[in-house]
Design a protein around this motif. Structure first.
Motif, short mmCIF file in Angstrom:
data_model
loop_
_atom_site.label_atom_id
_atom_site.label_comp_id
_atom_site.label_asym_id
_atom_site.label_seq_id
_atom_site.Cartn_x
_atom_site.Cartn_y
_atom_site.Cartn_z
N ARG A 275 -3.87 -0.77 -7.94
CA ARG A 275 -4.86 -0.34 -7.99
C ARG A 275 -4.99 0.83 -7.05
N ASP A 276 -6.53 1.48 -7.51
CA ASP A 276 -6.81 2.99 -6.86
C ASP A 276 -8.26 2.87 -5.75
N GLU A 277 -8.21 2.69 -4.60
CA GLU A 277 -9.42 2.44 -3.72
C GLU A 277 -10.42 3.79 -4.08
N ARG A 278 -10.02 4.67 -4.81
CA ARG A 278 -10.96 5.62 -5.49
C ARG A 278 -11.90 4.89 -7.09
N LEU A 279 -11.27 3.74 -7.55
CA LEU A 279 -11.72 3.18 -8.72
C LEU A 279 -11.88 1.42 -8.74
N PRO A 280 -13.01 1.85 -7.74
CA PRO A 280 -13.31 0.48 -7.40
C PRO A 280 -13.62 -0.41 -8.96
N GLY A 281 -13.07 -1.97 -9.01
CA GLY A 281 -13.16 -2.58 -10.32
C GLY A 281 -12.25 -2.36 -10.84
N GLU A 282 -10.98 -1.75 -10.92
CA GLU A 282 -10.48 -1.02 -11.72
C GLU A 282 -8.64 -1.26 -11.47
N VAL A 283 -7.88 -1.62 -12.60
CA VAL A 283 -6.74 -2.37 -11.88
C VAL A 283 -5.86 -1.72 -13.77
N TYR A 284 -4.71 -1.19 -12.81
CA TYR A 284 -4.12 -0.61 -13.97
C TYR A 284 -2.20 -1.62 -14.17
N LEU A 285 -2.59 -1.54 -15.93
CA LEU A 285 -1.00 -2.42 -15.44
C LEU A 285 -0.59 -1.69 -16.35
N ARG B 7 0.91 -1.29 -0.03
CA ARG B 7 -0.08 0.16 0.23
C ARG B 7 1.07 1.08 0.18
N SER B 8 0.43 1.98 -0.84
CA SER B 8 1.41 3.23 -0.75
C SER B 8 0.26 4.48 -0.68
N ALA B 9 0.60 5.73 -0.97
CA ALA B 9 0.10 6.54 -0.77
C ALA B 9 -1.32 7.26 -1.20
N GLY B 10 -2.37 7.46 -1.06
CA GLY B 10 -3.37 7.81 -1.70
C GLY B 10 -4.54 7.59 -2.06
N GLY B 11 -4.50 5.86 -0.93
CA GLY B 11 -5.41 5.01 -1.18
C GLY B 11 -4.65 3.87 -2.68
N LEU B 12 -4.15 3.60 -2.97
CA LEU B 12 -3.28 2.89 -4.14
C LEU B 12 -2.64 1.76 -4.02
N SER B 13 -2.47 0.76 -4.11
CA SER B 13 -2.17 -0.61 -3.66
C SER B 13 -1.29 -1.31 -5.37
N ARG B 14 0.50 -0.99 -5.34
CA ARG B 14 1.35 -1.03 -5.82
C ARG B 14 1.72 -2.40 -5.38
N SER B 15 1.42 -3.11 -7.50
CA SER B 15 2.42 -4.65 -7.63
C SER B 15 3.06 -4.64 -8.30
N PHE B 16 4.11 -5.94 -7.85
CA PHE B 16 5.06 -6.39 -8.66
C PHE B 16 5.86 -7.65 -8.28
N CYS B 17 6.65 -7.75 -9.03
CA CYS B 17 7.32 -8.72 -9.62
C CYS B 17 7.31 -9.64 -8.24
N ASP B 18 7.42 -11.23 -7.41
CA ASP B 18 8.19 -10.84 -6.36
C ASP B 18 10.00 -11.88 -6.92
N HIS B 19 9.87 -12.38 -8.32
CA HIS B 19 11.37 -12.91 -8.59
C HIS B 19 12.24 -11.63 -8.84
N CYS B 20 11.80 -10.56 -9.64
CA CYS B 20 12.65 -9.32 -10.15
C CYS B 20 12.36 -8.10 -9.90
N GLY B 21 11.24 -8.15 -9.02
CA GLY B 21 11.22 -6.40 -8.74
C GLY B 21 10.25 -5.46 -9.33
N SER B 22 9.76 -5.51 -10.57
CA SER B 22 9.50 -5.40 -11.79
C SER B 22 7.89 -4.71 -11.65
N GLN B 23 7.77 -3.84 -11.85
CA GLN B 23 6.31 -2.65 -11.23
C GLN B 23 5.93 -3.91 -12.29
#
Length: 94
Positions: free
Chosen positions: A41-51, A21-37
């Motif tokens: 997801r933004d809690e203010r945009l329910p049901g949406e994912v940005y890749l 979880r980062s600031a502003g209600g964001l959840s950021r995802s990354f690869c646990d093998h290489c660390g790439s972003q």
């Protein structure tokens, strides 16, 4: 950085990415093998994912439709197109 938005129900994950979880209600995802972003997801945009476009196997399949955060654009970066430009976010948050 370029992102592509998807509805959550249109994605299928092959395993679950690591998130933080980062600031502003964001959840950021990354690869646990290489660390790439992977995206966010933004809690203010329910049901949406940005890749992140760099995460895609075929990023050319997702041409840009707009430019967000134009106000923060680096002065030496010039993109010559007629796409809509937004000084800040391009999607209204709730």
């Amino acid at each position: 950085m370029a992102f592509v938005g998807f509805r959550e129900e249109h994605l299928a994950w092959f395993g679950e990415p690591k998130t933080w979880r980062s600031a502003g209600g964001l959840s950021r995802s990354f690869c646990d093998h290489c660390g790439s972003q992977i995206g966010y997801r933004d809690e203010r945009l329910p049901g949406e994912v940005y890749l992140a476009i760099g995460f895609m196997d075929a990023p050319e399949d997702f041409p840009p439709k707009l430019h967000a955060f134009e106000k923060r654009r680096l002065p030496f970066l010039h993109i010559a197109d007629d796409l809509p430009r937004y000084e800040g976010q391009s999607v209204e948050r709730r």
